[in-house]
Design an enzyme around this catalytic site. Structure first.
Site, PDB file in Angstrom:
ATOM      1  N   ASP A   1       0.841  -1.198   0.000  1.00  0.00           N
ATOM      2  CA  ASP A   1       0.000   0.000   0.000  1.00  0.00           C
ATOM      3  C   ASP A   1       0.873   1.244   0.000  1.00  0.00           C
ATOM      4  O   ASP A   1       1.294   1.726   1.045  1.00  0.00           O
ATOM      5  CB  ASP A   1      -0.908  -0.035   1.236  1.00  0.00           C
TER       6      ASP A   1
ATOM      7  N   GLY B   1      -8.770   9.617  -6.715  1.00  0.00           N
ATOM      8  CA  GLY B   1      -9.830   9.475  -5.721  1.00  0.00           C
ATOM      9  C   GLY B   1     -10.503  10.786  -5.358  1.00  0.00           C
ATOM     10  O   GLY B   1      -9.897  11.864  -5.430  1.00  0.00           O
TER      11      GLY B   1
ATOM     12  N   CYS C   1      -8.638  12.601  -2.657  1.00  0.00           N
ATOM     13  CA  CYS C   1      -7.190  12.651  -2.869  1.00  0.00           C
ATOM     14  C   CYS C   1      -6.787  14.000  -3.457  1.00  0.00           C
ATOM     15  O   CYS C   1      -7.404  14.479  -4.410  1.00  0.00           O
ATOM     16  CB  CYS C   1      -6.768  11.524  -3.806  1.00  0.00           C
TER      17      CYS C   1
ATOM     18  N   GLY D   1      -9.720   3.908  -7.757  1.00  0.00           N
ATOM     19  CA  GLY D   1     -10.027   5.320  -7.566  1.00  0.00           C
ATOM     20  C   GLY D   1     -10.676   6.000  -8.751  1.00  0.00           C
ATOM     21  O   GLY D   1     -10.529   5.585  -9.899  1.00  0.00           O
ATOM     22  N   GLY D   2     -11.412   7.064  -8.462  1.00  0.00           N
ATOM     23  CA  GLY D   2     -12.007   7.897  -9.495  1.00  0.00           C
ATOM     24  C   GLY D   2     -13.335   7.407 -10.028  1.00  0.00           C
ATOM     25  O   GLY D   2     -13.911   8.034 -10.918  1.00  0.00           O
TER      26      GLY D   2
ATOM     27  N   MET E   1      -6.547   8.499   2.937  1.00  0.00           N
ATOM     28  CA  MET E   1      -5.451   7.984   3.755  1.00  0.00           C
ATOM     29  C   MET E   1      -4.258   8.933   3.750  1.00  0.00           C
ATOM     30  O   MET E   1      -3.312   8.756   4.514  1.00  0.00           O
ATOM     31  CB  MET E   1      -5.045   6.592   3.277  1.00  0.00           C
TER      32      MET E   1
ATOM     33  N   ARG F   1       2.270   5.095   3.927  1.00  0.00           N
ATOM     34  CA  ARG F   1       1.770   4.925   2.563  1.00  0.00           C
ATOM     35  C   ARG F   1       2.340   5.985   1.630  1.00  0.00           C
ATOM     36  O   ARG F   1       2.477   5.770   0.431  1.00  0.00           O
ATOM     37  CB  ARG F   1       0.235   4.994   2.566  1.00  0.00           C
TER      38      ARG F   1
ATOM     39  N   GLU G   1      -1.905  14.709   1.476  1.00  0.00           N
ATOM     40  CA  GLU G   1      -2.291  14.517   0.077  1.00  0.00           C
ATOM     41  C   GLU G   1      -3.730  14.010  -0.001  1.00  0.00           C
ATOM     42  O   GLU G   1      -4.092  13.255  -0.906  1.00  0.00           O
ATOM     43  CB  GLU G   1      -1.328  13.550  -0.615  1.00  0.00           C
TER      44      GLU G   1
END
EC number: 1.1.1.205
Length: 499
Positions: free
Chosen positions: A260, A312, A315, A349-350, A398, A411, A425
């Site tokens: 990850d 994401g 994100c 993601g996305g 995260m 991560r 981030e």
């Protein structure tokens, strides 16, 4: 006049850039078809040795996937990936909870037991910690002496919580042999009106446990993701340099380890991922990456590759760092490398709509991973928030400050230094409350199947091979959404914001 050393164009040439696309930039081109959506087979492979009935994973985020949601995902045929913001002991317990959820015969080492001399209070606390409602009572040599349930304990908690278990237990125990079938076990439980049956060997020593709940869950979820022993499958996120954690969750029974990392095309990460791969039996998926070159760097040892640099909803990697790759292009580039090598690709993601998931698979992904899509479900661990009379659930990246403070800085390849201010981030947010995961997953998978029907693909491999894309203009994007009307009744699979 000063000599201009930049006349060779080495910097301006950088601006002759290739085009990169994401979900809203393209549509699947409809084609001749005999495939009805309900007949489309969405079974897929997410790693070398793990196949799923549905091509969907839940994200390894601390407001998305813990054991409760991972159990629900596996029962529906997908895969939950436990997040890494837990210490090793806790994540091992979470893995064991998933593995124990639907076992026909729970192995002895996973059976929660009580001793006759323990207090009722101690056993009540033990069962609460282990999330079980009953336990066999055994001697030191594992001979079954009785069985105790929450119902047996309840009266003693008021007046006799220090009493010994032998006073509260049922000592006339119905047991079964090791070769009992699910049907016979169910009939035995119905006959004696009990919910659990200890499995014993010829010496009456405990070797396992069968529960009514386990049998009924297995019957209800025929398409569940299960390992070779019939237990639910589960994935676990591990830090790129955390070999100790990787080994511990592997020994606990995790099926897939996910390296990850926000930027896995880092040579130190790749070296460590190779070492982890060599030290565990579980499959190892490496991510996240977003380019052809990154895929080439890991394809020789990875059991799967996870794609996504900043797509994401929570994100901020692309705006904070200026780096990233639009997701459709990223998936297609990685798939160009991974597919010939037989390595599955996961688009992470996305994805706001089921159509985005269909596009990701058509672009080369074998499965999709979602966070916000599941963060609003009952099974997600985020707390419920009420704003303006509407329910939401907590959802955070995260890479957000809160997640990093909880242990997620690894991560992003950053030291966990309390005295140093984080450079996040990601953001902390809320997503609308949605109800059960099963309902959300039904809408998502149904949308993918409909997309396959439009293309004429009866399976995921055929979908990847046959699907074609068309470019969409800004006007085409507007045309594709409901327009020139006021929505009066919301659909379960659409919102204007993609929530």
């Amino acid at each position: 006049m000063a000599n201009d050393s930049s006349t060779d164009g080495r910097f301006s040439e950088k601006l002759r850039v290739p085009e990169a696309l994401t979900f809203d930039d393209v549509l699947l081109r409809p084609a001749e078809s005999r495939v009805e959506p309900d007949d489309a087979d969405v079974a897929t492979r997410v790693s070398t040795n793990v196949e799923l009935e549905v091509p969907v994973l839940s994200a390894a985020m601390d407001t998305v996937t813990e054991s409760r949601l991972a159990i629900a995902m596996a029962r529906e045929g997908g895969l939950g990936v436990l997040h890494q913001n837990m210490d090793t002991d806790r994540v091992v317990a979470e893995v064991e909870r998933v593995k124990r959820a639907d076992e026909l015969v729970i192995d002895r080492e996973n059976v929660v037991t009580a001793a006759p001399e323990q207090t009722v209070e101690a056993v009540d606390e033990m069962m609460d910690r282990s999330d079980v409602s009953g336990a066999p009572v055994v001697d030191d040599d594992d001979t079954v002496r009785g069985i105790i349930s929450a119902t047996d304990i309840r009266p003693y908690l008021e007046v006799g919580e220090s009493d010994a278990v032998r006073e509260a237990m049922t000592d006339e125990v119905i047991t079964a042999p090791e070769d009992i079938t699910a049907r016979d076990a169910l009939e035995l439980m119905y006959e004696h009106k009990i919910e659990r049956v200890p499995i014993v060997n010829d010496e009456q020593h405990l070797v396992g446990l069968v529960t009514m709940q386990g049998i009924l869950e297995r019957r209800e979820h025929g398409s569940a993701a299960r390992d070779q022993n019939g237990r639910l499958r589960v994935g676990v996120a591990v830090g790129p340099f955390d070999t100790e954690r990787a080994t511990a969750v592997d020994e606990a029974g995790a099926d897939v380890l996910f390296i990850d990392c926000a930027h896995a095309h880092n040579l130190n990460v790749i070296d460590s991922a190779r070492e982890i791969k060599a030290s565990v039996d579980a499959d190892v998926v490496v991510g996240n990456v977003g380019t052809r070159e990154a895929a080439e760097a890991v394809v020789d040892f990875a059991d799967g590759i996870k794609v996504g640099i900043g797509p994401g909803s929570i994100c901020t990697t692309r705006v904070v760092t200026g780096s990233g790759m639009p997701q459709i292009t990223a998936v297609s580039q990685v798939a160009d490398v991974a597919a010939p090598a037989g390595v599955p690709v996961i688009a992470d993601g996305g994805i706001r709509y089921s159509g985005d998931a269909a596009k990701a698979i058509a672009a080369g992904a074998d499965a999709v991973m979602l966070g916000s899509y599941f963060a609003g479900t009952d099974e997600a661990p985020g707390r419920v928030i009420t704003m303006n009379g509407k329910k939401y659930k907590q959802y955070r990246g995260m890479g957000s400050v809160g997640a990093m403070q909880s242990g997620g800085s690894d991560r992003y390849l950053k030291d966990d230094d309390e005295d140093e201010e984080y450079v996040p981030e990601g953001v902390e947010a809320a997503t609308p409350y949605k109800g059960s995961l099963a309902s959300e997953l039904h809408q998502l998978v149904g949308g993918i199947q409909s997309g396959m029907g439009y293309v004429g693909a009866e399976s995921i491999p055929a979908f990847k091979a046959d699907a074609e894309f068309v470019r969409v203009s800004a006007a085409g994007q507007t045309e594709g959404h409901p327009h020139d009307v006021m929505i009066t009744d919301e659909a379960p699979n659409y919102s204007p914001q993609g929530e």
